[in-house]
Design an enzyme around this catalytic site. Structure first.
Site, PDB file in Angstrom:
ATOM      1  N   LYS A   1     -10.865  12.341   8.253  1.00  0.00           N
ATOM      2  CA  LYS A   1     -10.478  11.759   9.515  1.00  0.00           C
ATOM      3  C   LYS A   1     -10.586  12.938  10.593  1.00  0.00           C
ATOM      4  CE  LYS A   1      -7.139   8.245   8.228  1.00  0.00           C
ATOM      5  NZ  LYS A   1      -7.729   7.186   8.767  1.00  0.00           N
TER       6      LYS A   1
ATOM      7  N   ARG B   1      -7.317  -0.812   0.573  1.00  0.00           N
ATOM      8  CA  ARG B   1      -7.896  -1.820   0.012  1.00  0.00           C
ATOM      9  C   ARG B   1      -8.356  -1.786  -1.375  1.00  0.00           C
ATOM     10  NH1 ARG B   1     -12.507  -2.346   4.536  1.00  0.00           N
ATOM     11  NH2 ARG B   1     -10.894  -1.639   5.525  1.00  0.00           N
TER      12      ARG B   1
ATOM     13  N   ASP C   1      -3.182  10.212   4.129  1.00  0.00           N
ATOM     14  CA  ASP C   1      -4.402   9.751   4.089  1.00  0.00           C
ATOM     15  C   ASP C   1      -5.195  10.533   4.843  1.00  0.00           C
ATOM     16  OD1 ASP C   1      -6.631   8.405   4.295  1.00  0.00           O
ATOM     17  OD2 ASP C   1      -6.242   6.634   5.252  1.00  0.00           O
TER      18      ASP C   1
ATOM     19  N   ASP D   1     -12.267   6.616   3.278  1.00  0.00           N
ATOM     20  CA  ASP D   1     -11.391   6.147   4.292  1.00  0.00           C
ATOM     21  C   ASP D   1     -10.855   4.955   4.178  1.00  0.00           C
ATOM     22  OD1 ASP D   1      -9.202   6.927   5.948  1.00  0.00           O
ATOM     23  OD2 ASP D   1     -10.463   7.230   7.640  1.00  0.00           O
TER      24      ASP D   1
ATOM     25  N   GLU E   1      -9.480   3.400   1.879  1.00  0.00           N
ATOM     26  CA  GLU E   1      -8.913   3.674   0.291  1.00  0.00           C
ATOM     27  C   GLU E   1      -8.113   2.311   0.013  1.00  0.00           C
ATOM     28  OE1 GLU E   1      -8.100   5.048   2.927  1.00  0.00           O
ATOM     29  OE2 GLU E   1      -5.746   4.796   2.815  1.00  0.00           O
TER      30      GLU E   1
ATOM     31  N   LYS F   1       0.848  -1.281   0.027  1.00  0.00           N
ATOM     32  CA  LYS F   1       0.014  -0.066   0.106  1.00  0.00           C
ATOM     33  C   LYS F   1       0.962   1.328   0.046  1.00  0.00           C
ATOM     34  CE  LYS F   1      -3.223   2.398   2.900  1.00  0.00           C
ATOM     35  NZ  LYS F   1      -4.438   2.579   4.075  1.00  0.00           N
TER      36      LYS F   1
ATOM     37  N   ASP G   1       1.282   6.148   5.826  1.00  0.00           N
ATOM     38  CA  ASP G   1       0.498   5.417   5.287  1.00  0.00           C
ATOM     39  C   ASP G   1       0.913   4.511   3.968  1.00  0.00           C
ATOM     40  OD1 ASP G   1      -1.925   3.902   5.741  1.00  0.00           O
ATOM     41  OD2 ASP G   1      -3.191   5.345   4.506  1.00  0.00           O
TER      42      ASP G   1
HETATM   43  N1  BES Z   1      -4.504   4.184   6.952  1.00  0.00           N
HETATM   44  C1  BES Z   1      -6.013   3.745   7.669  1.00  0.00           C
HETATM   45  C2  BES Z   1      -5.650   2.919   8.792  1.00  0.00           C
HETATM   46  C3  BES Z   1      -4.591   3.180   9.834  1.00  0.00           C
HETATM   47  C4  BES Z   1      -5.307   3.719  10.844  1.00  0.00           C
HETATM   48  C5  BES Z   1      -3.344   2.912   9.875  1.00  0.00           C
HETATM   49  C6  BES Z   1      -4.429   3.978  12.092  1.00  0.00           C
HETATM   50  C7  BES Z   1      -2.468   3.113  10.912  1.00  0.00           C
HETATM   51  C8  BES Z   1      -3.048   3.630  12.031  1.00  0.00           C
HETATM   52  C9  BES Z   1      -6.767   3.338   6.708  1.00  0.00           C
HETATM   53  O1  BES Z   1      -6.852   3.838   5.508  1.00  0.00           O
HETATM   54  C10 BES Z   1      -8.146   3.698   7.365  1.00  0.00           C
HETATM   55  O2  BES Z   1      -8.428   4.935   7.403  1.00  0.00           O
HETATM   56  N2  BES Z   1      -9.060   2.539   7.693  1.00  0.00           N
HETATM   57  C11 BES Z   1     -10.167   2.831   8.304  1.00  0.00           C
HETATM   58  C12 BES Z   1     -11.100   1.877   7.845  1.00  0.00           C
HETATM   59  C13 BES Z   1     -12.603   1.891   7.996  1.00  0.00           C
HETATM   60  C14 BES Z   1     -13.140   3.436   7.319  1.00  0.00           C
HETATM   61  C15 BES Z   1     -13.387   0.843   7.459  1.00  0.00           C
HETATM   62  C16 BES Z   1      -9.990   2.666   9.774  1.00  0.00           C
HETATM   63  O3  BES Z   1      -9.170   2.032  10.332  1.00  0.00           O
HETATM   64  O4  BES Z   1     -10.789   3.569  10.533  1.00  0.00           O
HETATM   65 ZN    ZN Z   2      -5.154   4.562   4.623  1.00  0.00          ZN
HETATM   66 MN    MN Z   3      -7.897   5.468   5.151  1.00  0.00          MN
END
Ligand code: BES
Ligand code: ZN
Ligand code: MN
Length: 475
Positions: free
Chosen positions: A253, A327, A246, A323, A325, A241, A264
């Site tokens: 966020k 995947r 992000d 968010d 993204e 990734k 990220d």
């Molecule tokens: N990059 C984030 C995940 C993340 C969060 C990595 C904190 C490291 C520390 C990812 O893109 C994300 O935002 N995931 C969301 C998914 C949700 C919207 C289903 C999450 O984890 O809240």
């Molecule tokens: Zn992310």
């Molecule tokens: Mn995200």
């Protein structure tokens, strides 16, 4: 940067500028800096009982030596460490012992000073001199360990760099400079090429940013480029990734949850680091890394929640949450790797979910695969290298929650439930994963940031570079 080198001399023969590290069997929190009668500095450190040493305690011990040297502002240190007398370490063999020694000296001496105008009041740990690495085989293992540490530190440099200084095109440049002078080839596909390949998910994620998406492809043919149908030479595919920042996109966020999202791209950065190590070590293996890179940004051009995009595989995806993204870009990256490289095995690494930290804390990454042998291998290599991995299930039952009524699949649970968020990420990817070869998804979000018990500098950990290199060596 700390110079780490070997000497054939023994500790007592070294010039007096070196502070000698003397390990005792006292408890690990026991330590004394002493000056001997002849004016020689010695740092005596408790290392615990030799017979109870483990791979884990050994890695921590090596890192503690470096951290102690830094906290006492020692500029030159010398040490002699051998596996003698530690049954479980002797069992692992001297190749493992000296590689692990070098890896952890290298990882612990890393500092990220790019944005500091004053370098720690002028202090720097200048040199670590290592005695007792004597035979050619021991020296080879040590030098492999140093290459791996340098490469993981390269990964950390990329991950620690701010989003503004590590946009998709700058990430592509970093990949090129990481592999410069090696036999690996780096290809960069721009937004136009991505469009042409119909990588609609990567395009959707990247289209809101000023610096558009890039697909970074690194090929390394250490076993010779395969001709068509030459299954023996099929490469290992590593998908990482590469979200350079992000914001969450239009599902932005909250403050407090965004400022570290310059990291990220840690999955992609780990693939760059692993490829660097593999190429520099000259492994006789075929490996391809694919890093879909994009900035998940907020603008009038950003993808919207509810948009439907067509993936490179042809499947349509309802983007219920902007968010989620990572995947999306990984799905297209996996399809690209399968289509153009027919790999024999595929691993993806990503800082995919906050939910992985809820599940495991910050000590281990999460691994999801349907291939039991691959799962066991990754958990075993995690224990072996220190890039710990722990499995979560990837059962078909989880698929139901992603069933979209408007498109083929949705990128989050259609009822917006947050349960099993880490598995949900893996499950989404499973729709795009290759069907005929083993594939594992590794959520490295728990290991994105170091924690005090790691005995590493604050910030990126460079995981799982050590594991990826070992995987390629052994698979
Ligand atoms: N990059 C984030 C995940 C993340 C969060 C990595 C904190 C490291 C520390 C990812 O893109 C994300 O935002 N995931 C969301 C998914 C949700 C919207 C289903 C999450 O984890 O809240
Ligand atoms: Zn992310
Ligand atoms: Mn995200």
């Amino acid at each position: 940067m700390t110079k780490i080198s070997l000497t054939n001399k023994v500790l007592t023969e070294l010039p007096s500028k070196y502070c000698r590290i003397i390990l005792t069997e006292d408890k690990a929190n026991w330590h004394r800096l002493v000056e001997t009668k002849d004016g020689q500095l010695e740092y005596r450190m408790g290392a615990g009982k030799r017979k109870s040493a483990t791979a884990r305690s050994y890695r921590t011990l090596v890192r503690s030596i470096v951290m102690a040297a830094k906290s006492h502002q020692l500029e030159n240190i010398a040490l002699h460490l051998g596996p003698m007398g530690c049954p479980s370490l002797e069992e692992k063999g001297s190749e493992w012992f000296f590689r692990t020694l070098a890896e952890n000296l290298g990882l612990a001496s890393y500092e990220f000073n790019k944005y500091k105008t004053k370098k720690k009041g002028g202090y720097e740990l200048k040199e670590i001199l290592v005695c007792g690495v004597n035979t050619p085989a021991e020296k080879r293992s040590f030098s492999a360990g140093l290459t791996i540490a340098e490469s993981a530190n390269y990964t950390r440099d990329i991950a620690n760099t701010s989003g503004d200084d590590m946009t998709p095109s700058l990430l592509a440049k970093s990949a090129q400079s990481a592999l410069k002078g090696t036999k690996a080839q780096v290809k960069i596909l721009d937004q136009k090429a991505i469009k042409k390949l119909k990588m609609g998910l990567l395009e959707a994620v990247g289209k809101g940013a000023t610096d558009g998406p890039k697909l970074i492809v690194i090929e390394y043919w250490g076993a010779g480029k395969p001709t068509k149908n030459d299954k023996k030479k099929a490469p290992v595919a590593l998908i990482g990734k590469g979200i350079t920042y992000d914001t969450g996109g239009l599902n932005v966020k909250p403050s407090g949850a965004m400022h570290e999202m310059h990291m990220d791209m840690s999955g992609g950065a780990a693939m760059i680091g692993a490829m660097r190590a593999i190429a520099k070590m000259g492994l006789k293996k075929n490996v391809v890394a694919v890093i879909p890179a994009a900035e998940n940004s907020v603008s009038a051009d950003s993808m919207r929640a509810g948009d439907i995009a067509t993936s490179m595989s042809g499947k349509t995806v309802e983007i219920l949450h902007t968010d989620a993204e990572g995947r999306l870009v990984l799905a297209d990256g996996m399809t690209y790797a399968e289509k153009f490289y027919s790999p024999k095995v595929m691993l993806d690494t990503a800082t995919l979910t906050g939910a992985s930290l809820v599940a495991l804390g910050q000590h281990s990454s999460a691994v999801m695969t349907k291939d039991k042998a691959l799962q066991d291998k990754l958990v075993e290599l995690g224990e072996d290298t220190g890039d710990l991995m722990w499995p979560l299930p990837l059962w078909d039952e989880y698929k139901a929650s992603l069933k979209s009524y408007r498109a083929d699949v949705s990128n989050i649970a259609t009822n917006f439930a947050r349960w099993g968020g880490c598995i949900e990420g893996g499950t989404f990817l499973s729709f795009f994963a290759p069907k005929k070869i083993p594939w594992a998804h590794i959520d490295i979000a728990p290991r994105m940031d170091s924690i005090p018990s790691d005995k590493l500098a604050k910030g990126a950990t460079g995981e799982p570079v050590r594991l990826l290199v070992k995987f390629v060596e052994e698979y």
